[in-house]
Each structure stands twice: as C-alpha cells, then as structure tokens.
Design an enzyme around this catalytic site. Sequence first.
Site, PDB file in Angstrom:
ATOM      1  N   SER A   1       0.799  -1.227   0.000  1.00  0.00           N
ATOM      2  CA  SER A   1       0.000   0.000   0.000  1.00  0.00           C
ATOM      3  C   SER A   1       0.837   1.285   0.000  1.00  0.00           C
ATOM      4  CB  SER A   1      -0.961   0.010   1.198  1.00  0.00           C
ATOM      5  OG  SER A   1      -1.942  -0.967   0.993  1.00  0.00           O
TER       6      SER A   1
ATOM      7  N   LYS B   1      -9.767  -4.484  11.262  1.00  0.00           N
ATOM      8  CA  LYS B   1     -10.843  -3.917  10.441  1.00  0.00           C
ATOM      9  C   LYS B   1     -12.163  -3.761  11.208  1.00  0.00           C
ATOM     10  CE  LYS B   1      -9.149  -5.367   5.898  1.00  0.00           C
ATOM     11  NZ  LYS B   1      -9.470  -6.023   4.627  1.00  0.00           N
TER      12      LYS B   1
ATOM     13  N   ASN C   1     -12.076  -0.810   6.102  1.00  0.00           N
ATOM     14  CA  ASN C   1     -10.643  -0.788   5.753  1.00  0.00           C
ATOM     15  C   ASN C   1     -10.168   0.632   5.457  1.00  0.00           C
ATOM     16  OD1 ASN C   1     -11.933  -0.436   3.285  1.00  0.00           O
ATOM     17  ND2 ASN C   1     -10.285  -1.409   2.160  1.00  0.00           N
TER      18      ASN C   1
ATOM     19  N   GLY D   1     -13.908 -15.895   6.369  1.00  0.00           N
ATOM     20  CA  GLY D   1     -13.307 -14.839   7.190  1.00  0.00           C
ATOM     21  C   GLY D   1     -13.817 -13.462   6.822  1.00  0.00           C
ATOM     22  N   GLY D   2     -13.051 -12.451   7.215  1.00  0.00           N
ATOM     23  CA  GLY D   2     -13.455 -11.063   7.000  1.00  0.00           C
ATOM     24  C   GLY D   2     -13.622 -10.723   5.530  1.00  0.00           C
TER      25      GLY D   2
ATOM     26  N   TYR E   1      -2.452 -12.423  -3.864  1.00  0.00           N
ATOM     27  CA  TYR E   1      -1.789 -11.918  -5.072  1.00  0.00           C
ATOM     28  C   TYR E   1      -0.308 -12.281  -5.103  1.00  0.00           C
ATOM     29  CZ  TYR E   1      -1.817  -8.260  -1.511  1.00  0.00           C
ATOM     30  OH  TYR E   1      -1.761  -7.592  -0.325  1.00  0.00           O
TER      31      TYR E   1
ATOM     32  N   GLY F   1      -5.808 -11.561  -6.813  1.00  0.00           N
ATOM     33  CA  GLY F   1      -6.328 -10.397  -6.094  1.00  0.00           C
ATOM     34  C   GLY F   1      -5.592  -9.088  -6.350  1.00  0.00           C
TER      35      GLY F   1
HETATM   36  P1  NDP Z   1      -9.401 -14.273   7.966  1.00  0.00           P
HETATM   37  O1  NDP Z   1      -8.308 -14.648   8.894  1.00  0.00           O
HETATM   38  O2  NDP Z   1     -10.542 -13.462   8.457  1.00  0.00           O
HETATM   39  O3  NDP Z   1     -10.032 -15.629   7.326  1.00  0.00           O
HETATM   40  C1  NDP Z   1      -9.201 -16.607   6.781  1.00  0.00           C
HETATM   41  C2  NDP Z   1     -10.040 -17.721   6.177  1.00  0.00           C
HETATM   42  O4  NDP Z   1      -9.140 -18.659   5.568  1.00  0.00           O
HETATM   43  C3  NDP Z   1     -10.862 -18.507   7.192  1.00  0.00           C
HETATM   44  O5  NDP Z   1     -12.057 -18.946   6.578  1.00  0.00           O
HETATM   45  C4  NDP Z   1      -9.956 -19.708   7.508  1.00  0.00           C
HETATM   46  O6  NDP Z   1     -10.658 -20.857   7.934  1.00  0.00           O
HETATM   47  C5  NDP Z   1      -9.357 -19.958   6.153  1.00  0.00           C
HETATM   48  N1  NDP Z   1      -8.062 -20.627   6.165  1.00  0.00           N
HETATM   49  C6  NDP Z   1      -6.917 -20.197   6.747  1.00  0.00           C
HETATM   50  N2  NDP Z   1      -5.915 -21.069   6.504  1.00  0.00           N
HETATM   51  C7  NDP Z   1      -6.460 -22.070   5.768  1.00  0.00           C
HETATM   52  C8  NDP Z   1      -5.949 -23.268   5.216  1.00  0.00           C
HETATM   53  N3  NDP Z   1      -4.651 -23.627   5.365  1.00  0.00           N
HETATM   54  N4  NDP Z   1      -6.768 -24.067   4.519  1.00  0.00           N
HETATM   55  C9  NDP Z   1      -8.065 -23.722   4.343  1.00  0.00           C
HETATM   56  N5  NDP Z   1      -8.614 -22.597   4.859  1.00  0.00           N
HETATM   57  C10 NDP Z   1      -7.817 -21.785   5.553  1.00  0.00           C
HETATM   58  O7  NDP Z   1      -8.672 -13.575   6.731  1.00  0.00           O
HETATM   59  P2  NDP Z   1      -9.293 -12.567   5.667  1.00  0.00           P
HETATM   60  O8  NDP Z   1     -10.618 -13.063   5.213  1.00  0.00           O
HETATM   61  O9  NDP Z   1      -9.234 -11.189   6.166  1.00  0.00           O
HETATM   62  O10 NDP Z   1      -8.226 -12.658   4.477  1.00  0.00           O
HETATM   63  C11 NDP Z   1      -8.149 -13.784   3.634  1.00  0.00           C
HETATM   64  C12 NDP Z   1      -7.154 -13.506   2.526  1.00  0.00           C
HETATM   65  O11 NDP Z   1      -7.619 -12.434   1.707  1.00  0.00           O
HETATM   66  C13 NDP Z   1      -5.768 -13.081   3.026  1.00  0.00           C
HETATM   67  O12 NDP Z   1      -4.807 -13.882   2.371  1.00  0.00           O
HETATM   68  C14 NDP Z   1      -5.643 -11.636   2.578  1.00  0.00           C
HETATM   69  O13 NDP Z   1      -4.317 -11.281   2.236  1.00  0.00           O
HETATM   70  C15 NDP Z   1      -6.537 -11.609   1.346  1.00  0.00           C
HETATM   71  N6  NDP Z   1      -7.076 -10.273   1.051  1.00  0.00           N
HETATM   72  C16 NDP Z   1      -6.882  -9.746  -0.209  1.00  0.00           C
HETATM   73  C17 NDP Z   1      -7.373  -8.496  -0.516  1.00  0.00           C
HETATM   74  C18 NDP Z   1      -7.147  -7.924  -1.868  1.00  0.00           C
HETATM   75  O14 NDP Z   1      -7.398  -6.725  -2.054  1.00  0.00           O
HETATM   76  N7  NDP Z   1      -6.704  -8.684  -2.850  1.00  0.00           N
HETATM   77  C19 NDP Z   1      -8.129  -7.689   0.457  1.00  0.00           C
HETATM   78  C20 NDP Z   1      -8.294  -8.338   1.739  1.00  0.00           C
HETATM   79  C21 NDP Z   1      -7.778  -9.582   1.998  1.00  0.00           C
HETATM   80  P3  NDP Z   1     -11.199 -20.976   9.479  1.00  0.00           P
HETATM   81  O15 NDP Z   1     -12.393 -20.060   9.561  1.00  0.00           O
HETATM   82  O16 NDP Z   1     -11.563 -22.400   9.615  1.00  0.00           O
HETATM   83  O17 NDP Z   1     -10.062 -20.540  10.358  1.00  0.00           O
END
Ligand code: NDP
Length: 284
Positions: free
Chosen positions: A16, A63, A84, A125-126, A208, A235
């Site tokens: 960023s 967030k 965000n 997730g988020g 990404y 992404g």
């Molecule tokens: P969170 O921590 O809120 O959620 C992560 C999710 O991934 C959960 O559902 C978790 O499962 C699951 N997970 C984690 N590890 C594994 C694994 N090894 N196998 C399967 N599932 C897994 O993260 P966010 O939702 O905030 O972010 C997710 C991704 O999105 C990040 O990599 C982030 O960098 C990317 N992102 C990209 C953006 C962009 O602009 N391109 C913007 C925002 C985020 P469980 O619930 O069971 O723990």
Amino acid sequence: MYHFSLIAKPVHHSKSPLMQNKALKELGVSGVYTRYELENKDDLRSKFLSLGLNGANVSLPYKTDALLQSDYQSNSSKAISSANTLVYKNNFLYAYNTDFLGFLASLGLLDSKTNFKNALILGAGGTTKALAYALKLKNIQTTIANKSSSRFKDFDVKCVLYDELDLNDKYDLIINATSASLDDLLPCDENLLKPLFEKAFYSYEVGYFKSPFLNLFKEIKKDEISNQKAFYQDGAYMLCYQGAFSLMYFLGLVSDDEQVFLQDENLRKKAFDIAKIMYNIAFL
Ligand code: NDP
C-alpha cells in the site's frame, strides 16, 4: 500536506505505501502515505488522532475495530461489519469499506450486469463478508464453504463444511477467499475442487502472490482458457482498486454515499485511472 497511513499488524509486507505514494505523486497531490504497526486494538482511534492523520487504510487484524471506533459508518461497512478506510473530516472519524468495491471493479461488475448466476466462496473470514456483500448487490446466488463452521453465523447465505459440498452442483464463479495460498496450500482437498472446477467458467483468488488454487484451475481448464471460454484472476486488481477507492475517499473526491461508484461513470473512470497507476508500480 496530507498525511495518510496504513495501520495493521504486521505492516512490513504491504504494497500500500508504494501504491499510494506513487498515486499521490502522479495526481500532483501534496501528501505522504506511511505505515504504522499497531500493537493494541484499543489504541486504534487515539493513535490515528495522535499521528495527525487525514486518513488511513486499516488491515488485519483491526478492520472490525476501525468500524467500532469510528463516529460515522458507511452502509456497506456496517453490513460487512468491517472497515478498511478511515477518513478524518469535520472533527469526526468516518469509516468505509472499499474491499467490496475493489472486488466488483476487478471483475468489471461495478457498472455492468453479470453473467454469473451463482458463486461459491471458499473461506468464511473477514474478506468473505465483503465478497458476499458484493455478490448480493449483484443478485448472484452465493454459497460459502469453509473448513470450520464457527463463523457461519455471520452470514445470511447457505454455508457448508467442505465435506458437505455437493460435487454435482455447478458454480459459475469459484473464489478462494482463504489465506491457504500464503502457505502454498489448496484451501481444500484437490478431489473436491476438481469436479467443481470442471463445471465453472471463472476462478478467482483473493491473494496476489502464489496460488496453487489458480494453478489447479489453469491445469484443468487449459483448453477452455486458451479458447477464452474460461477465465481466472488473482487479487492484484482487487488490491489496487480498493486502494484507489480509499484514496478517493481520503481526498474527498466522493460523497459518503458509496452508491455513487455504482452510478457515476466519471468516478469509476477516475478509480480506474488511479488503480492503473497503483497496478503499474506494484505488479509490473
Ligand atoms: P481471515 O483470517 O478473516 O479468514 C481466513 C479464512 O481462511 C478462514 O475462513 C480460515 O478458515 C481460512 N483458512 C486459513 N488457513 C487455511 C488453510 N490452510 N486451509 C483452508 N482454509 C484456511 O482472513 P481474511 O478473510 O481477512 O483474508 C483472507 C485472505 O484475503 C488473506 O490472504 C488476505 O491477504 C486476502 N485479502 C486480499 C485483498 C485484496 O485486495 N486482494 C483484500 C483483503 C484480503 P477458518 O475459519 O476455519 O479458520
């Protein structure tokens, strides 16, 4: 001179500052975009104010705190339960969510109709909350699958565990919104993904860097991809677009009503131009 910042933990890996500083320079705006690693979530608002910031991007894991510690919340940030983007104006802290806008823009869906009838999001997730909100705006029927069920209560669409997926179901769009790719892993078993990929025509990864998920899709859909009948993206564009929309909020180029991005072609064009600057510096 404006002062913007990224507030997160960790912050060292983020693109960023590079993207935002380049855009400020190209737009001829006197301002600087820094990064701040916040230790304690309760200090988010006081740190924002003591740093004298005009605006900030807030990333993991703060967030939700950004939303809760702001004075005004946009409709989307309330619906998604996370913000965000924070902007300081008229002595108040305003909270927005530009992740959902970035996602829609990356798929060219801000202004247009879609040919996605339905979508499957892997992960709960988020980020999935922002994506599910965006898909709902576009009337795309959405199913969420995840490895654990504790976060399913946050969603008002069908949610299943991976082993509950019906592999005969057909999803046009399959999205990996987990962080599994960061560890070079697939989000779920390959034998679940393969039959779903066979029937899909678009695969999307929110990460990404590297993506075993997209690699598998490319392998399975090789011929259709080369005939332009199947498509994929990571992404990077989502990241650049969300950054562009945030910068437009920072600079007061848009009103508080995020619907303007869906309605105003000039604003979308401006976002596209800024996202392009960001993409060129961060990914080319
Ligand atoms: P969170 O921590 O809120 O959620 C992560 C999710 O991934 C959960 O559902 C978790 O499962 C699951 N997970 C984690 N590890 C594994 C694994 N090894 N196998 C399967 N599932 C897994 O993260 P966010 O939702 O905030 O972010 C997710 C991704 O999105 C990040 O990599 C982030 O960098 C990317 N992102 C990209 C953006 C962009 O602009 N391109 C913007 C925002 C985020 P469980 O619930 O069971 O723990």
